[in-house]
Design a protein around this motif. Structure first.
Motif, PDB file in Angstrom:
ATOM      1  N   THR A   1      -1.167  -8.843  -2.819  1.00  0.00           N
ATOM      2  CA  THR A   1      -0.083  -8.389  -1.920  1.00  0.00           C
ATOM      3  C   THR A   1       0.202  -9.427  -0.840  1.00  0.00           C
TER       4      THR A   1
ATOM      5  N   GLU B   1       0.942  -4.144  -7.485  1.00  0.00           N
ATOM      6  CA  GLU B   1       0.472  -2.900  -8.094  1.00  0.00           C
ATOM      7  C   GLU B   1       1.076  -2.729  -9.480  1.00  0.00           C
TER       8      GLU B   1
ATOM      9  N   PHE C   1       0.684   2.371  -3.201  1.00  0.00           N
ATOM     10  CA  PHE C   1       1.512   1.588  -2.279  1.00  0.00           C
ATOM     11  C   PHE C   1       3.018   1.814  -2.382  1.00  0.00           C
TER      12      PHE C   1
ATOM     13  N   GLY D   1      -1.913  -1.145   3.099  1.00  0.00           N
ATOM     14  CA  GLY D   1      -3.077  -0.283   2.870  1.00  0.00           C
ATOM     15  C   GLY D   1      -2.695   1.098   2.361  1.00  0.00           C
TER      16      GLY D   1
HETATM   17  N1  ASP Z   1      -1.758  -3.556  -1.922  1.00  0.00           N
HETATM   18  C1  ASP Z   1      -1.312  -2.923  -0.725  1.00  0.00           C
HETATM   19  C2  ASP Z   1      -1.795  -3.686   0.485  1.00  0.00           C
HETATM   20  O1  ASP Z   1      -2.515  -4.655   0.345  1.00  0.00           O
HETATM   21  C3  ASP Z   1      -1.710  -1.490  -0.642  1.00  0.00           C
HETATM   22  C4  ASP Z   1      -3.197  -1.223  -0.658  1.00  0.00           C
HETATM   23  O2  ASP Z   1      -3.975  -2.072  -1.067  1.00  0.00           O
HETATM   24  O3  ASP Z   1      -3.606  -0.130  -0.280  1.00  0.00           O
HETATM   25  O4  ASP Z   1      -1.442  -3.353   1.581  1.00  0.00           O
END
Ligand code: ASP
Ligand code: MG
Length: 471
Positions: free
Chosen positions: A50, A133, A199, A214
């Motif tokens: 990401t 994702e 996400f 996140g």
């Molecule tokens: N891949 C996304 C992020 O790094 C969502 C997650 O990992 O929860 O923010």
């Protein structure tokens, strides 16, 4: 029984990690029957997919035409390596490679467009950053099929309907529920394992949105609620929610049970265990949320559920937020004058600064509140402008900030009902030469927050933590 499980970036960060994750999925399926899986983009520290996607977009926006092609190669390597390690040439290797290639091509052309147009909208950021994702689910689902199980990769754009608040979209629960049930229940009935992107979601027009950094934890909770799941598990790399940050307090222990309210105090105060919004769908659906460790899967972790009376009498965790400042608005002319607080916080809100803690004693000679240190100077200047008249008349004498302080928060539902807890906390601090600058206890009384000098924070946390483990 239905279990929703979410795996973060490290758990799908390499072929080896995906293999272990698949094991955990299959084991859970033996005991639970129906399992829906939500995963993040691949991410082994320090490289998170990401982050790479976002870096590509931002660098393209600055006119840099070298970085995103380089990142595209890196993204390709990361995903190809996992595919090579998991999928056989006779199986789906070529098909999945081609699918990944399509996403990477898309990344390259979107970044190219950002560079040409010189424009990077939140909407474009979501489309670009959500692709991690979309790639990881395709690999994991194909691997589960390779192992001989029915599995399907699903983009949550089909499931989670959100508003158009790109970068931080809010789910619309009722429509999401309908879509999730229509799409996932038949799969579960057919004994297939849905592997769903964390996400992301989509607007009613089908444009990709993201739920915030996140946000995959939140995705899992949304899907858990929509499926009426019996439990939602968040797999991470620690044995659940710890009684303190193990880097600060070596004796920190895993907390077996926490209530929803206790954990919301913790999440708010920066114990970065789960995404702050994860709790709400679970509370609304009455669904226990379990935090488990992929590196120690037999450990029960922490279960977070409805408040239970037997939890009273216990302090559970202590956390600290550093890098904050206390803003003080002081003056004898404030006594009995209505509206000072409203104007103070109105001025702070106009600066778009969020307030972390507020105290005002009944003498009304001062209002103090805590903001991030980075915002302190702007807040003081904003308040001086807002109260120029009062400052001129000396009704307000001084507006100033005290920097380099910290908020220590102690959480436990027992704080409400057990006599002497506050006393024990303050004795522990006093005996160890920690000076208490201010105190706030919300009326929910699930936590007490104590403001201390930044230099004292380590000692404060350590000695309060001793009270927790000595229970
Ligand atoms: N891949 C996304 C992020 O790094 C969502 C997650 O990992 O929860 O923010
Ligand atoms: Mg996370």
């Amino acid at each position: 029984m239905t279990l929703v499980m979410k795996f973060g970036g490290t758990s799908v960060g390499s072929a080896a990690a995906m293999r272990e994750t698949a094991d955990l999925i299959l084991q859970a399926r033996d005991t639970w029957g129906d399992v829906a899986v939500i995963i993040s983009a691949m991410g082994s520290k320090p490289v998170k997919v990401t982050d790479l996607l976002l870096e590509g977009a931002h660098s393209a926006f600055t006119g840099d035409r070298d970085t995103f092609p380089r990142l595209a190669r890196l993204l390709r390597d990361i995903h190809y390596e996992a595919i090579d390690g998991l999928l056989s040439p006779e199986g789906e290797r070529q098909i999945i490679l081609a699918e990944i290639e399509r996403f990477i091509d898309r990344f390259v052309s979107l970044c190219g467009a950002v560079g040409v147009l010189g424009e990077l909208t939140p909407r474009a950021l979501d489309t670009i950053s959500g692709m991690g994702e979309q790639m990881s689910v395709r690999i994991l689902a194909a691997y589960l099929r390779e192992l001989g199980y029915e599995s399907e990769a699903i983009d949550a754009t089909e499931l989670i309907l959100t508003d158009a608040n790109f970068q931080n979209a809010a789910p619309q629960i009722a429509s999401t529920r309908k879509r999730v049930q229509a799409r996932l229940l038949p799969l579960l009935e057919a004994d297939a394992i849905p592997v769903i992107t964390g996400f992301i979601g989509a607007t009613a027009d089908g444009v990709t949105t993201t739920l915030g950094r996140g946000g995959s934890d939140f995705s899992a909770a949304i899907l858990g609620q929509a499926l009426d799941a019996d439990e939602v598990w968040i797999w991470t790399d620690v044995d659940g929610v710890m009684s303190a940050d193990p880097r600060l307090v070596p004796g920190a222990i895993s907390i077996p049970t926490l209530s929803f309210r206790e954990v919301s105090e913790l999440a708010y105060y920066g114990a970065k265990v789960i995404h702050a919004k994860t709790m709400r769908p679970c509370v609304e659906g009455g669904i226990p949320l379990r935090i488990k460790n992929t590196f120690n899967p037999t450990h029960p972790g922490t279960v977070i559920e409805e408040d239970s009376p037997q939890q009273n009498g216990t302090l559970k965790a202590v956390t600290a937020i550093n890098g904050v400042s206390m803003i003080n608005v002081e003056g004898k002319g404030m006594i009995g004058v209505p509206g000072i607080a409203a104007r103070t916080f109105g001025a702070v809100a106009r600066l778009d600064v969020s307030v972390l803690l507020i105290t005002q004693a009944s003498s009304e000679q001062s209002i103090c509140f805590i903001v991030p240190e980075s915002a302190a100077a702007a807040v003081v200047a904003g308040l001086e402008a807002a109260f120029a008249e009062e400052l001129g008349r000396h009704d307000i004498e001084r507006i100033w900030s005290r920097d380099k302080i910290a908020i220590v928060t102690i959480v436990g539902s027992g704080i409400q009902t057990t006599y002497g807890i506050a006393g024990r906390i303050f004795s522990a601090l006093g005996e160890n030469q920690v000076n208490v600058i201010a105190i706030a206890q919300g009326s929910t009384e699930f936590g007490i927050s104590i403001v201390v000098a930044g230099d004292d924070v380590g000692r404060a946390v350590e000695h309060v933590h001793n009270l927790i483990v000595a229970r």
